[in-house]
Write a protein that holds these residues in place. Structure first.
Motif, PDB file in Angstrom:
ATOM      1  N   ASN A 444       0.761  -1.252  -0.162  1.00 52.07           N
ATOM      2  CA  ASN A 444      -0.098   0.132  -0.028  1.00 52.07           C
ATOM      3  C   ASN A 444       0.993   1.399   0.003  1.00 52.07           C
ATOM      4  O   ASN A 444       0.325   2.225  -0.415  1.00 52.07           O
ATOM      5  CB  ASN A 444      -0.890   0.000   1.228  1.00 52.07           C
ATOM      6  CG  ASN A 444      -1.986  -1.091   1.001  1.00 52.07           C
ATOM      7  OD1 ASN A 444      -2.781  -1.102   0.249  1.00 52.07           O
ATOM      8  ND2 ASN A 444      -2.123  -1.872   1.984  1.00 52.07           N
ATOM      9  N   LYS A 447       0.971   2.906  -3.452  1.00 48.55           N
ATOM     10  CA  LYS A 447      -0.227   3.436  -3.989  1.00 48.55           C
ATOM     11  C   LYS A 447       0.119   4.902  -4.467  1.00 48.55           C
ATOM     12  O   LYS A 447      -0.049   5.415  -5.607  1.00 48.55           O
ATOM     13  CB  LYS A 447      -1.394   3.247  -3.302  1.00 48.55           C
ATOM     14  CG  LYS A 447      -1.736   1.772  -3.036  1.00 48.55           C
ATOM     15  CD  LYS A 447      -2.671   1.537  -2.109  1.00 48.55           C
ATOM     16  CE  LYS A 447      -4.295   1.927  -2.368  1.00 48.55           C
ATOM     17  NZ  LYS A 447      -5.296   1.385  -1.639  1.00 48.55           N
ATOM     18  N   MET A 450       2.653   5.241  -7.216  1.00 46.86           N
ATOM     19  CA  MET A 450       2.070   4.886  -8.394  1.00 46.86           C
ATOM     20  C   MET A 450       0.930   5.833  -9.154  1.00 46.86           C
ATOM     21  O   MET A 450       1.052   5.832 -10.473  1.00 46.86           O
ATOM     22  CB  MET A 450       1.022   3.374  -8.112  1.00 46.86           C
ATOM     23  CG  MET A 450       1.642   2.128  -8.509  1.00 46.86           C
ATOM     24  SD  MET A 450       2.214   1.827 -10.173  1.00 46.86           S
ATOM     25  CE  MET A 450       0.815   1.882 -11.025  1.00 46.86           C
ATOM     26  N   GLU A 468       0.774  -5.942  -8.851  1.00 51.48           N
ATOM     27  CA  GLU A 468      -0.597  -5.486  -8.640  1.00 51.48           C
ATOM     28  C   GLU A 468      -1.652  -6.372  -7.343  1.00 51.48           C
ATOM     29  O   GLU A 468      -2.692  -5.750  -6.984  1.00 51.48           O
ATOM     30  CB  GLU A 468      -1.601  -5.276  -9.823  1.00 51.48           C
ATOM     31  CG  GLU A 468      -1.782  -6.797 -10.345  1.00 51.48           C
ATOM     32  CD  GLU A 468      -0.729  -7.338 -11.219  1.00 51.48           C
ATOM     33  OE1 GLU A 468      -1.200  -8.387 -11.964  1.00 51.48           O
ATOM     34  OE2 GLU A 468       0.265  -7.068 -11.105  1.00 51.48           O
ATOM     35  N   LEU A 517      -6.120  -4.058  -3.337  1.00 47.06           N
ATOM     36  CA  LEU A 517      -4.920  -3.608  -4.271  1.00 47.06           C
ATOM     37  C   LEU A 517      -5.288  -3.682  -5.490  1.00 47.06           C
ATOM     38  O   LEU A 517      -4.895  -2.645  -6.357  1.00 47.06           O
ATOM     39  CB  LEU A 517      -3.728  -4.223  -3.647  1.00 47.06           C
ATOM     40  CG  LEU A 517      -2.363  -3.607  -4.335  1.00 47.06           C
ATOM     41  CD1 LEU A 517      -2.112  -2.118  -3.777  1.00 47.06           C
ATOM     42  CD2 LEU A 517      -1.178  -4.405  -3.766  1.00 47.06           C
ATOM     43  N   PHE A 520      -7.335  -1.222  -7.080  1.00 49.56           N
ATOM     44  CA  PHE A 520      -6.859  -0.002  -7.142  1.00 49.56           C
ATOM     45  C   PHE A 520      -6.130   0.164  -8.489  1.00 49.56           C
ATOM     46  O   PHE A 520      -6.112   1.076  -9.241  1.00 49.56           O
ATOM     47  CB  PHE A 520      -5.851   0.493  -5.968  1.00 49.56           C
ATOM     48  CG  PHE A 520      -4.966   1.395  -5.998  1.00 49.56           C
ATOM     49  CD1 PHE A 520      -5.374   2.770  -5.938  1.00 49.56           C
ATOM     50  CD2 PHE A 520      -3.528   1.389  -6.361  1.00 49.56           C
ATOM     51  CE1 PHE A 520      -4.405   3.817  -6.327  1.00 49.56           C
ATOM     52  CE2 PHE A 520      -2.647   2.390  -6.647  1.00 49.56           C
ATOM     53  CZ  PHE A 520      -3.299   3.666  -6.482  1.00 49.56           C
ATOM     54  N   TYR A 521      -5.053  -0.855  -8.637  1.00 50.82           N
ATOM     55  CA  TYR A 521      -4.317  -0.635  -9.886  1.00 50.82           C
ATOM     56  C   TYR A 521      -5.304  -1.038 -11.144  1.00 50.82           C
ATOM     57  O   TYR A 521      -5.078   0.116 -12.038  1.00 50.82           O
ATOM     58  CB  TYR A 521      -3.342  -1.852  -9.936  1.00 50.82           C
ATOM     59  CG  TYR A 521      -1.978  -1.680  -9.103  1.00 50.82           C
ATOM     60  CD1 TYR A 521      -1.099  -1.415  -9.905  1.00 50.82           C
ATOM     61  CD2 TYR A 521      -2.140  -1.731  -7.793  1.00 50.82           C
ATOM     62  CE1 TYR A 521       0.217  -1.149  -9.101  1.00 50.82           C
ATOM     63  CE2 TYR A 521      -0.656  -1.554  -7.311  1.00 50.82           C
ATOM     64  CZ  TYR A 521       0.335  -1.308  -7.993  1.00 50.82           C
ATOM     65  OH  TYR A 521       1.639  -1.183  -7.305  1.00 50.82           O
ATOM     66  N   THR A 573      -1.501  13.790  -4.016  1.00 52.37           N
ATOM     67  CA  THR A 573      -1.032  12.582  -3.033  1.00 52.37           C
ATOM     68  C   THR A 573      -0.681  12.750  -1.837  1.00 52.37           C
ATOM     69  O   THR A 573       0.084  13.772  -1.639  1.00 52.37           O
ATOM     70  CB  THR A 573      -0.171  11.810  -4.058  1.00 52.37           C
ATOM     71  OG1 THR A 573       1.170  12.719  -4.149  1.00 52.37           O
ATOM     72  CG2 THR A 573      -0.639  11.486  -5.423  1.00 52.37           C
ATOM     73  N   GLU A 633      -3.207   8.209   0.594  1.00 54.24           N
ATOM     74  CA  GLU A 633      -4.272   8.406  -0.349  1.00 54.24           C
ATOM     75  C   GLU A 633      -4.032   9.289  -1.544  1.00 54.24           C
ATOM     76  O   GLU A 633      -3.169  10.286  -1.178  1.00 54.24           O
ATOM     77  CB  GLU A 633      -5.723   8.941   0.153  1.00 54.24           C
ATOM     78  CG  GLU A 633      -7.054   9.110  -0.462  1.00 54.24           C
ATOM     79  CD  GLU A 633      -8.036   9.535   0.184  1.00 54.24           C
ATOM     80  OE1 GLU A 633      -9.298   9.243  -0.289  1.00 54.24           O
ATOM     81  OE2 GLU A 633      -8.157  10.443   1.084  1.00 54.24           O
TER      82      GLU A 633
END
Length: 640
Positions: A444, A447, A450, A468, A517, A520-521, A573, A633
């Motif tokens: 995480n 994230k 990414m 991922e 996860l 999310f990807y 981010t 987040e």
């Protein structure tokens, strides 16, 4: 055993290898390049795609393997192996649905392996010069064939790969494979080469260290010696093998792949490979024509026409023909291993030939020297380069909680003219897995990185299979360090296997956290390849907010705008593992004007989950929007 050495450590700590050749070659090339680049470089001739590309790197040998034994140094029978056939239409459609446009099938060319294929006419490989049991994909033994491990029937291995190319295209995906131009396996023997093709080194004059049309460099009068092992290392973990006798016949010895000139290379050299000679003399001077003044501004057609009139070293022709062989079979592009260890003039020759055959070919180079990025793009005609040094290397410590996002601003500014050409990644076969304890310990934490990597520029994004679903690379399989999924031995990849679900490719065995996860990807990557704004303009919001919101906006947040005529985004981010206080994000007047916004209030919709909504208020030409971010987040806010 802790024996893995990354390519970066072994080669681009370039001063640390025993390669006066490489140092001198780079020096000479830099002088040549600086002479050619005195005028302003024109923007890349490459036509940007309509939307961003996403490359999915799969280690082909591991992808489809359902065996969970994972015995260190285990045989192919004990630990299993994935096959071309495992990439079923179901698997390929699942990859496509993740938000992928290109698959890089890593480890396809036939490289040295320990498994016995002598029944098929393939010579056995010596464990003394093979890393691991399954072998390094970067010690290629036959460039006109594919790894027999990957075929259901080794006799039909090339046909099986051709069928995979067709299936991949039918799924709407493009195919990339490796070409490793700097070095080949010590035991190179092509069984499948076309008529008239001669193996590397067959016509070399081995009585001299160097000749222009020799394919290798030699240590005349000395035989090759297997390197002295370190840390108690034994081939195959000490298992008895008829060829594991600390001897490999090579007379005279050849220079090793990373440039070592010793008949007995060091154990940390790339001793399983030999270096290719491209017409660079041992003193580093160039034994081939150089590009005329101004060729950085010329297109690939002009480069092709120039080389058509030149006499070039034999190795150039051999590698050009290899690339064209695979282009003819339907491969859509290549990832070039350690491209900067090969003269940039060769790349002009090679890539212009590829582009003449397929103008849309995707050409990606592993490059680690930012000072040479523009040379390899403009002179070498590369489409994309690894953006490791600077960008990835700055993001990694931020993910680890010990770095600052402030560094990203200068990186963006420094490479603004070539931002499209710098491919981003967080995982690949050389790097530690994000989820590994040695890196971040939690997938995480990748994230926010990414989101930034995928949306900050128009360049492609690359994802390594298993990333991922939070694969942590913790298995110690033989030759290699845990934290990196093995590329040397037979293994199963646990988190990826849970997604694979015995060939259903539906994530049926994933944990809830792994499923979230991957979701999310999937949301991020699909947005990435569909967004107009991500192929548009960029504006930094970080610096002004570090000043204007110094108490609430820290160097653990990062904000910027991406916009086109049809779509306007604000991306914020939070790399911190705690929630932020409310941030009144300032959008400077020049950015508001560039985005074509006027005074008023605009509704903002979050694009990944559609749950967060806010408002942008523009007063007297300046924008303000209030955001709060949960731990790790990211918000992609679109103006409605």
């Amino acid at each position: 055993m802790k024996l893995f050495k990354s390519k970066l450590v072994l080669s681009l700590v370039v001063a640390g290898i025993s390669s006066a050749l490489f140092t001198a070659c780079v020096s000479t090339q830099n002088e040549t390049s600086s002479r050619q680049n005195t005028s302003v470089i024109a923007p890349s001739e490459q036509v940007k795609p309509e939307h961003k590309y996403v490359v999915y790197q799969v280690f082909t040998r591991l992808f489809g393997n359902t065996n969970t034994t994972n015995k260190p140094w285990g045989t192919i029978e004990e630990n299993g192996v994935g096959k071309f056939a495992d990439f079923t239409p179901t698997a390929l459609n699942a990859i496509k649905d993740l938000g992928v446009t290109h698959i890089w099938y890593t480890g396809v060319p036939h490289h040295a392996v320990i498994n016995d294929y002598s029944a098929y006419g393939i010579s056995n490989d010596d464990p003394d010069v093979v890393k691991g049991r399954a072998g390094s994909p970067y010690a290629v033994k036959d460039y006109y064939s594919v790894n027999p491990d990957l075929a259901l029937d080794p006799v039909n291995r090339v046909a099986e790969f051709e069928a995979l190319i067709e299936r991949t295209h039918n799924a709407g995906l493009q195919v990339l494979i490796d070409i490793v131009p700097n070095h080949i396996a010590r035991n190179y023997q092509s069984l499948d080469k076309p008529a008239g093709v001669e193996d590397f080194g067959v016509s070399d004059d081995t009585s001299v260290e160097y000749a222009r049309d020799n394919n290798f460099y030699y240590v005349p009068g000395q035989d090759f010696k297997v390197p002295a092992a370190l840390n108690g290392y034994e081939p195959l973990g000490g298992e008895a093998h008829p060829l594991a006798d600390n001897y490999f016949a090579e007379s005279p010895a050849k220079w090793t792949g990373n440039g070592s000139r010793r008949a007995q290379p060091h154990f940390n050299d790339w001793y399983e490979t030999v270096k290719i000679n491209y017409g660079v003399k041992p003193d580093g001077s160039l034994d081939f024509p150089t590009l005329p003044e101004g060729f950085a501004q010329k297109d690939y057609q002009a480069h092709f026409q120039f080389w058509a009139q030149q006499d070039v070293p034999d190795s150039w022709v051999k590698f050009r023909d290899i690339a064209l062989y695979w282009i003819d079979k339907g491969v859509d592009g290549f990832r070039f291993d350690m491209a900067e260890m090969v003269p940039v003039e060769f790349w002009s020759y090679m890539n212009s030939s590829i582009k003449m055959a397929n103008p849309d070919a995707f050409l990606l180079a592993e490059i680690y020297n930012p000072k040479r990025y523009r040379d390899y793009i403009h002179l070498g005609k590369m489409d994309y380069l690894y953006d490791k040094v600077d960008f990835y290397d700055s993001l990694k410590p931020v993910m680890q909680g010990k770095g600052s996002t402030d560094h990203l601003v200068s990186i963006q500014n420094r490479f603004a003219d070539i931002e499209h050409n710098l491919l981003h990644f967080l995982d690949n076969h050389d790097e530690q897995r994000i989820a590994s304890p040695e890196f971040a310990g939690d997938a995480n934490k990748g994230k926010p990185a990414m989101v930034v990597s995928a949306t900050i520029s128009t360049s492609p994004m690359m994802v390594y299979f298993g990333q991922e679903v939070g694969e942590d690379g913790s298995e110690e399989m033989g030759f290699g360090d845990p934290s990196r999924t093995t590329i040397f031995d037979y293994a199963g990849v646990p988190a990826h296997q849970r997604w694979m679900n015995d060939g259903k490719f539906d994530g049926g065995k994933l944990t809830n956290e792994e499923r979230q996860l991957r979701d999310f990807y999937q949301r991020l990557l699909n947005f990435t390849i569909s967004s107009d704004a991500l192929m548009g303009d960029y504006a930094d919001l970080h610096q002004v907010n570090r000043s204007a919101n110094y108490q609430t906006y820290t160097d653990q947040q990062f904000a910027y705008a991406r916009y086109s005529d049809s779509e306007k985004l604000f991306i914020v981010t939070n790399f911190a593992e705690v929630k932020t206080p409310k941030i009144s994000l300032v959008v400077p007047a020049n950015v508001i004007a560039d985005m074509g916004l006027v005074d008023g209030q605009y509704r903002l919709t979050e694009k990944l989950y559609g749950e967060y909504q806010s408002n942008l208020t523009v007063i007297n030409g300046q924008g303000l929007l209030d955001v709060e971010l949960a731990a790790l987040e990211s918000l992609i806010l679109a103006v409605e």
